[in-house]
Design a protein around this motif. Structure first.
Motif, PDB file in Angstrom:
ATOM      1  N   GLN A 146      41.188  56.967  33.531  1.00  0.00           N
ATOM      2  CA  GLN A 146      42.018  57.386  32.492  1.00  0.00           C
ATOM      3  C   GLN A 146      42.776  59.074  32.718  1.00  0.00           C
ATOM      4  O   GLN A 146      43.492  59.420  32.900  1.00  0.00           O
ATOM      5  CB  GLN A 146      42.150  57.107  31.209  1.00  0.00           C
ATOM      6  N   ARG A 147      41.185  59.865  32.523  1.00  0.00           N
ATOM      7  CA  ARG A 147      41.739  61.237  32.118  1.00  0.00           C
ATOM      8  C   ARG A 147      42.048  61.577  33.381  1.00  0.00           C
ATOM      9  O   ARG A 147      42.971  63.038  33.610  1.00  0.00           O
ATOM     10  CB  ARG A 147      40.081  61.888  31.185  1.00  0.00           C
ATOM     11  N   HIS A 148      41.467  60.555  34.719  1.00  0.00           N
ATOM     12  CA  HIS A 148      41.436  61.936  35.899  1.00  0.00           C
ATOM     13  C   HIS A 148      42.810  61.441  36.193  1.00  0.00           C
ATOM     14  O   HIS A 148      43.981  62.466  37.311  1.00  0.00           O
ATOM     15  CB  HIS A 148      40.736  61.965  37.015  1.00  0.00           C
ATOM     16  N   LEU A 149      43.271  60.358  36.481  1.00  0.00           N
ATOM     17  CA  LEU A 149      44.859  59.813  36.975  1.00  0.00           C
ATOM     18  C   LEU A 149      45.768  58.689  35.778  1.00  0.00           C
ATOM     19  O   LEU A 149      45.310  58.198  34.586  1.00  0.00           O
ATOM     20  CB  LEU A 149      44.248  58.680  37.716  1.00  0.00           C
ATOM     21  N   ALA A 150      46.704  59.270  36.139  1.00  0.00           N
ATOM     22  CA  ALA A 150      47.439  58.358  34.677  1.00  0.00           C
ATOM     23  C   ALA A 150      47.370  57.531  35.112  1.00  0.00           C
ATOM     24  O   ALA A 150      48.804  56.466  35.554  1.00  0.00           O
ATOM     25  CB  ALA A 150      49.503  58.875  34.399  1.00  0.00           C
ATOM     26  N   ILE A 151      46.611  55.948  34.233  1.00  0.00           N
ATOM     27  CA  ILE A 151      46.417  54.323  34.863  1.00  0.00           C
ATOM     28  C   ILE A 151      46.595  53.997  33.255  1.00  0.00           C
ATOM     29  O   ILE A 151      45.087  54.624  32.292  1.00  0.00           O
ATOM     30  CB  ILE A 151      45.022  54.126  35.952  1.00  0.00           C
ATOM     31  N   GLU A 152      47.214  53.222  33.543  1.00  0.00           N
ATOM     32  CA  GLU A 152      46.784  52.132  31.985  1.00  0.00           C
ATOM     33  C   GLU A 152      46.077  50.949  32.695  1.00  0.00           C
ATOM     34  O   GLU A 152      46.628  50.472  33.933  1.00  0.00           O
ATOM     35  CB  GLU A 152      48.299  52.015  31.566  1.00  0.00           C
ATOM     36  N   PRO A 153      45.548  49.937  32.015  1.00  0.00           N
ATOM     37  CA  PRO A 153      45.844  48.805  32.024  1.00  0.00           C
ATOM     38  C   PRO A 153      47.278  47.753  31.981  1.00  0.00           C
ATOM     39  O   PRO A 153      47.963  48.498  32.042  1.00  0.00           O
ATOM     40  CB  PRO A 153      45.239  48.149  30.667  1.00  0.00           C
ATOM     41  N   LEU A 154      46.344  47.241  33.473  1.00  0.00           N
ATOM     42  CA  LEU A 154      47.782  45.980  33.829  1.00  0.00           C
ATOM     43  C   LEU A 154      46.742  44.775  34.032  1.00  0.00           C
ATOM     44  O   LEU A 154      45.886  44.390  34.169  1.00  0.00           O
ATOM     45  CB  LEU A 154      48.090  46.824  35.195  1.00  0.00           C
ATOM     46  N   THR A 155      48.306  43.707  34.387  1.00  0.00           N
ATOM     47  CA  THR A 155      47.949  42.373  34.353  1.00  0.00           C
ATOM     48  C   THR A 155      48.362  42.581  35.902  1.00  0.00           C
ATOM     49  O   THR A 155      49.752  41.939  36.331  1.00  0.00           O
ATOM     50  CB  THR A 155      48.724  41.418  33.438  1.00  0.00           C
ATOM     51  N   VAL A 156      47.620  41.255  36.946  1.00  0.00           N
ATOM     52  CA  VAL A 156      47.975  41.132  38.702  1.00  0.00           C
ATOM     53  C   VAL A 156      47.624  40.314  38.338  1.00  0.00           C
ATOM     54  O   VAL A 156      46.916  39.477  37.973  1.00  0.00           O
ATOM     55  CB  VAL A 156      48.203  42.139  39.025  1.00  0.00           C
ATOM     56  N   ASN A 157      48.494  39.631  39.582  1.00  0.00           N
ATOM     57  CA  ASN A 157      47.838  38.181  40.168  1.00  0.00           C
ATOM     58  C   ASN A 157      47.067  38.223  40.934  1.00  0.00           C
ATOM     59  O   ASN A 157      46.405  39.230  41.215  1.00  0.00           O
ATOM     60  CB  ASN A 157      49.209  37.274  40.852  1.00  0.00           C
ATOM     61  N   GLY A 158      46.268  37.327  42.021  1.00  0.00           N
ATOM     62  CA  GLY A 158      45.143  38.006  43.097  1.00  0.00           C
ATOM     63  C   GLY A 158      43.811  36.494  42.531  1.00  0.00           C
ATOM     64  O   GLY A 158      43.347  36.747  41.507  1.00  0.00           O
ATOM     65  N   ALA A 159      43.675  36.095  43.668  1.00  0.00           N
ATOM     66  CA  ALA A 159      42.628  35.103  43.262  1.00  0.00           C
ATOM     67  C   ALA A 159      41.335  36.046  43.608  1.00  0.00           C
ATOM     68  O   ALA A 159      40.137  35.032  43.421  1.00  0.00           O
ATOM     69  CB  ALA A 159      43.013  34.020  44.185  1.00  0.00           C
ATOM     70  N   THR A 160      41.363  36.718  44.561  1.00  0.00           N
ATOM     71  CA  THR A 160      40.177  36.778  44.715  1.00  0.00           C
ATOM     72  C   THR A 160      40.322  38.814  44.222  1.00  0.00           C
ATOM     73  O   THR A 160      41.237  39.714  44.300  1.00  0.00           O
ATOM     74  CB  THR A 160      39.737  37.179  45.928  1.00  0.00           C
ATOM     75  N   LEU A 161      38.423  39.129  44.195  1.00  0.00           N
ATOM     76  CA  LEU A 161      39.187  41.307  43.664  1.00  0.00           C
ATOM     77  C   LEU A 161      39.242  41.713  44.235  1.00  0.00           C
ATOM     78  O   LEU A 161      40.502  42.752  44.505  1.00  0.00           O
ATOM     79  CB  LEU A 161      37.851  41.329  43.727  1.00  0.00           C
ATOM     80  N   ALA A 162      39.600  40.843  46.226  1.00  0.00           N
ATOM     81  CA  ALA A 162      40.323  42.544  47.134  1.00  0.00           C
ATOM     82  C   ALA A 162      42.093  42.211  46.798  1.00  0.00           C
ATOM     83  O   ALA A 162      43.011  42.822  47.052  1.00  0.00           O
ATOM     84  CB  ALA A 162      40.152  41.581  48.291  1.00  0.00           C
ATOM     85  N   GLU A 163      42.679  40.762  46.312  1.00  0.00           N
ATOM     86  CA  GLU A 163      44.174  40.814  45.445  1.00  0.00           C
ATOM     87  C   GLU A 163      44.157  41.657  44.817  1.00  0.00           C
ATOM     88  O   GLU A 163      45.554  42.619  44.668  1.00  0.00           O
ATOM     89  CB  GLU A 163      44.150  38.818  45.621  1.00  0.00           C
ATOM     90  N   VAL A 164      43.450  41.189  44.064  1.00  0.00           N
ATOM     91  CA  VAL A 164      43.851  42.270  42.269  1.00  0.00           C
ATOM     92  C   VAL A 164      43.563  43.738  42.766  1.00  0.00           C
ATOM     93  O   VAL A 164      44.790  44.564  42.450  1.00  0.00           O
ATOM     94  CB  VAL A 164      42.869  41.777  41.490  1.00  0.00           C
ATOM     95  N   LEU A 165      43.220  44.294  43.418  1.00  0.00           N
ATOM     96  CA  LEU A 165      43.152  45.919  44.026  1.00  0.00           C
ATOM     97  C   LEU A 165      44.139  45.648  44.793  1.00  0.00           C
ATOM     98  O   LEU A 165      44.464  47.120  44.883  1.00  0.00           O
ATOM     99  CB  LEU A 165      41.427  45.719  44.919  1.00  0.00           C
ATOM    100  N   ASN A 166      44.811  45.395  45.896  1.00  0.00           N
ATOM    101  CA  ASN A 166      45.955  45.897  46.482  1.00  0.00           C
ATOM    102  C   ASN A 166      46.912  45.599  46.279  1.00  0.00           C
ATOM    103  O   ASN A 166      47.716  46.522  45.395  1.00  0.00           O
ATOM    104  CB  ASN A 166      45.670  44.468  47.612  1.00  0.00           C
TER     105      ASN A 166
END
Length: 89
Positions: free
Chosen positions: A11-31
């Motif tokens: 979070q210090r290096h990128l402006a990213i916040e926690p988020l909620t996403v759909n996905g049945a697998t980690l691959a789908e979540v990461l996409n």
């Protein structure tokens, strides 16, 4: 839906916040995560699209097993935590 959060180091290096996403697998979540935060891809994945050596991802407190294809299941309401280890001397 999976709740995805990140270590403070990322979070210090990128402006990213926690988020909620759909996905049945980690691959789908990461996409979905990479669609929202494209710069995060190079922090997490190596040139062969596998997880970098010093990155760890946990699903509901358990470290993932598939660091190359991300086929680990993400059950409903899963909590995914992405950590980047610090190294050096």
């Amino acid at each position: 839906m999976a709740k995805v959060s990140f270590t403070g180091h990322l979070q210090r290096h990128l402006a990213i916040e926690p988020l909620t996403v759909n996905g049945a697998t980690l691959a789908e979540v990461l996409n979905e995560v990479f669609q929202r935060y494209p710069a995060l891809r190079t922090y997490l994945l190596d040139d062969q699209r596998g997880l970098r050596q010093h990155v760890a991802i946990f699903i509901d407190g358990q470290q993932i097993r598939d660091r190359r294809h991300f086929k680990d299941l993400t059950p409903a309401n899963a909590e995914v935590f992405v950590a980047q280890a610090l190294s050096g001397g």
